[in-house]
Design an enzyme around this catalytic site. Sequence first.
Site, PDB file in Angstrom:
ATOM      1  N   HIS A  53      49.583  45.250   1.143  1.00 39.65           N
ATOM      2  CA  HIS A  53      49.279  46.504   1.824  1.00 39.65           C
ATOM      3  C   HIS A  53      48.783  46.259   3.241  1.00 39.65           C
ATOM      4  O   HIS A  53      47.632  46.533   3.560  1.00 39.65           O
ATOM      5  CB  HIS A  53      48.236  47.296   1.023  1.00 39.65           C
ATOM      6  CG  HIS A  53      48.850  48.116  -0.062  1.00 39.65           C
ATOM      7  ND1 HIS A  53      48.187  48.461  -1.214  1.00 39.65           N
ATOM      8  CD2 HIS A  53      50.086  48.660  -0.170  1.00 39.65           C
ATOM      9  CE1 HIS A  53      48.991  49.185  -1.983  1.00 39.65           C
ATOM     10  NE2 HIS A  53      50.145  49.300  -1.371  1.00 39.65           N
ATOM     11  N   CYS A 110      50.435  38.561  -8.013  1.00 39.15           N
ATOM     12  CA  CYS A 110      49.221  37.754  -8.066  1.00 39.15           C
ATOM     13  C   CYS A 110      48.850  37.479  -9.529  1.00 39.15           C
ATOM     14  O   CYS A 110      48.865  38.405 -10.360  1.00 39.15           O
ATOM     15  CB  CYS A 110      48.087  38.509  -7.374  1.00 39.15           C
ATOM     16  SG  CYS A 110      46.526  37.651  -7.533  1.00 39.15           S
ATOM     17  N   SER A 137      45.349  50.096   1.757  1.00 35.10           N
ATOM     18  CA  SER A 137      44.887  48.953   0.960  1.00 35.10           C
ATOM     19  C   SER A 137      43.622  49.331   0.188  1.00 35.10           C
ATOM     20  O   SER A 137      42.588  49.668   0.782  1.00 35.10           O
ATOM     21  CB  SER A 137      44.616  47.769   1.894  1.00 35.10           C
ATOM     22  OG  SER A 137      43.664  46.903   1.323  1.00 35.10           O
ATOM     23  N   GLU A 140      49.563  48.592  -8.438  1.00 37.72           N
ATOM     24  CA  GLU A 140      49.042  47.629  -9.425  1.00 37.72           C
ATOM     25  C   GLU A 140      48.758  48.337 -10.753  1.00 37.72           C
ATOM     26  O   GLU A 140      49.132  47.851 -11.823  1.00 37.72           O
ATOM     27  CB  GLU A 140      47.749  46.988  -8.887  1.00 37.72           C
ATOM     28  CG  GLU A 140      47.073  46.087  -9.900  1.00 37.72           C
ATOM     29  CD  GLU A 140      45.654  45.707  -9.510  1.00 37.72           C
ATOM     30  OE1 GLU A 140      45.396  45.439  -8.321  1.00 37.72           O
ATOM     31  OE2 GLU A 140      44.797  45.678 -10.404  1.00 37.72           O
ATOM     32  N   CYS A 185      38.884  40.946  -9.610  1.00 38.71           N
ATOM     33  CA  CYS A 185      39.133  39.586  -9.106  1.00 38.71           C
ATOM     34  C   CYS A 185      37.990  39.092  -8.214  1.00 38.71           C
ATOM     35  O   CYS A 185      37.368  39.877  -7.510  1.00 38.71           O
ATOM     36  CB  CYS A 185      40.491  39.532  -8.427  1.00 38.71           C
ATOM     37  SG  CYS A 185      40.452  39.236  -6.705  1.00 38.71           S
ATOM     38  N   THR A 191      41.992  45.386 -10.144  1.00 34.51           N
ATOM     39  CA  THR A 191      41.335  44.175  -9.635  1.00 34.51           C
ATOM     40  C   THR A 191      40.328  44.435  -8.518  1.00 34.51           C
ATOM     41  O   THR A 191      39.432  43.632  -8.296  1.00 34.51           O
ATOM     42  CB  THR A 191      42.386  43.180  -9.110  1.00 34.51           C
ATOM     43  OG1 THR A 191      43.234  43.876  -8.201  1.00 34.51           O
ATOM     44  CG2 THR A 191      43.204  42.585 -10.214  1.00 34.51           C
ATOM     45  N   CYS A 234      43.139  36.768   0.719  1.00 34.64           N
ATOM     46  CA  CYS A 234      42.709  36.180  -0.543  1.00 34.64           C
ATOM     47  C   CYS A 234      43.787  35.208  -1.026  1.00 34.64           C
ATOM     48  O   CYS A 234      44.889  35.151  -0.463  1.00 34.64           O
ATOM     49  CB  CYS A 234      42.544  37.295  -1.568  1.00 34.64           C
ATOM     50  SG  CYS A 234      44.077  38.192  -1.799  1.00 34.64           S
TER      51      CYS A 234
HETATM   52  S1  SF4 Z   1      44.038  40.457  -7.268  1.00 28.59           S
HETATM   53 FE1  SF4 Z   1      42.566  39.459  -5.917  1.00 28.59          FE
HETATM   54  S2  SF4 Z   1      43.510  37.500  -5.326  1.00 28.59           S
HETATM   55 FE2  SF4 Z   1      45.100  38.832  -6.195  1.00 28.59          FE
HETATM   56  S3  SF4 Z   1      46.011  39.869  -4.450  1.00 28.59           S
HETATM   57 FE3  SF4 Z   1      44.459  41.231  -5.242  1.00 28.59          FE
HETATM   58  S4  SF4 Z   1      42.598  40.726  -4.078  1.00 28.59           S
HETATM   59 FE4  SF4 Z   1      44.054  39.055  -3.803  1.00 28.59          FE
END
Ligand code: SF4
Length: 282
Positions: free
Chosen positions: A40, A96, A219, A126, A191, A163, A12
């Site tokens: 990951h 990100c 992941s 995250e 996202c 996300t 991504c």
């Molecule tokens: S938030 Fe979306 S664009 Fe950002 S690293 Fe994760 S999957 Fe990729």
Amino acid sequence: MEVILAEKYGFCFGVKRAIKITEKIAQTNPNTLTLGPLIHNPLEISRLEKNFGVKVQENINNLGQSKSVIIRTHGITKQNLETLKQKGVSITDATCPFVTKPQKIVEEMSNNGYDIIIFGDENHPEVRSVMSYSIKTPIVIANIESLKEIGKIPKKIAIVSQTTKQIEKFAEIVQYLVTNSLEVRVFNTICNATFENQEATRNLSQKADIMVIVGGKSSANTKQLFYIAQTHCPDSYLVENENDIQPSWFESKNICGISAGASTPNWVIKNVEEKIKNLKYP
Ligand code: SF4
């Protein structure tokens, strides 16, 4: 057997960006490390170490001689960021922007007196980073069932999502909150990249009779793709690389679909595709 790649799969924007930043920094500073894995995917992490000397350090107290630290794609806690600043190391932020967004929302809404709810996995880096921006300990829910178990719902809520979560599940949680609270501020922080990969996997798994999802086993977005594939195609498998492929999975199959998580490099996906295409049956 026909082998079809999903319309959208793999790296991504956020992962591409983080790798580019890391390669650039490592070229000028040979003593660079990342606090926790950058992404990951263990294969890509090994490549960065082998080709660029970028090491991973899990413990902020063990930075050693390193003067250059890169913040991983999933972000770090506000407290760890402060500690890094105090240590005086050079900090490069590869978080990100889609992760920085919920961090900022949580900080602002928490400052404005809202109770924070995060839809996500409490142990995911995250989510831990986003949690750290709330003044009060936020409520983290993995699903609607865990929300129903918390009993009293706060009166003034702001909700964000990890996300990588599925939008349908987020909507279900929001609906429950709206029914049971006085004020709910909803921030859709899922996202697009994840959404597009999920949609493409869903479409492909509806016509394939075997699905192979390529990606790191830790992941979150790869696991989401795997669950989606499994819902429509019971013969779905999650592999980290071509060595995990077992020929017996493919016997009497007609269509094999391949998809890959947002942190899976193209070279790994290619190897898996080639191995599947070259399988020999007795
Ligand atoms: S938030 Fe979306 S664009 Fe950002 S690293 Fe994760 S999957 Fe990729």
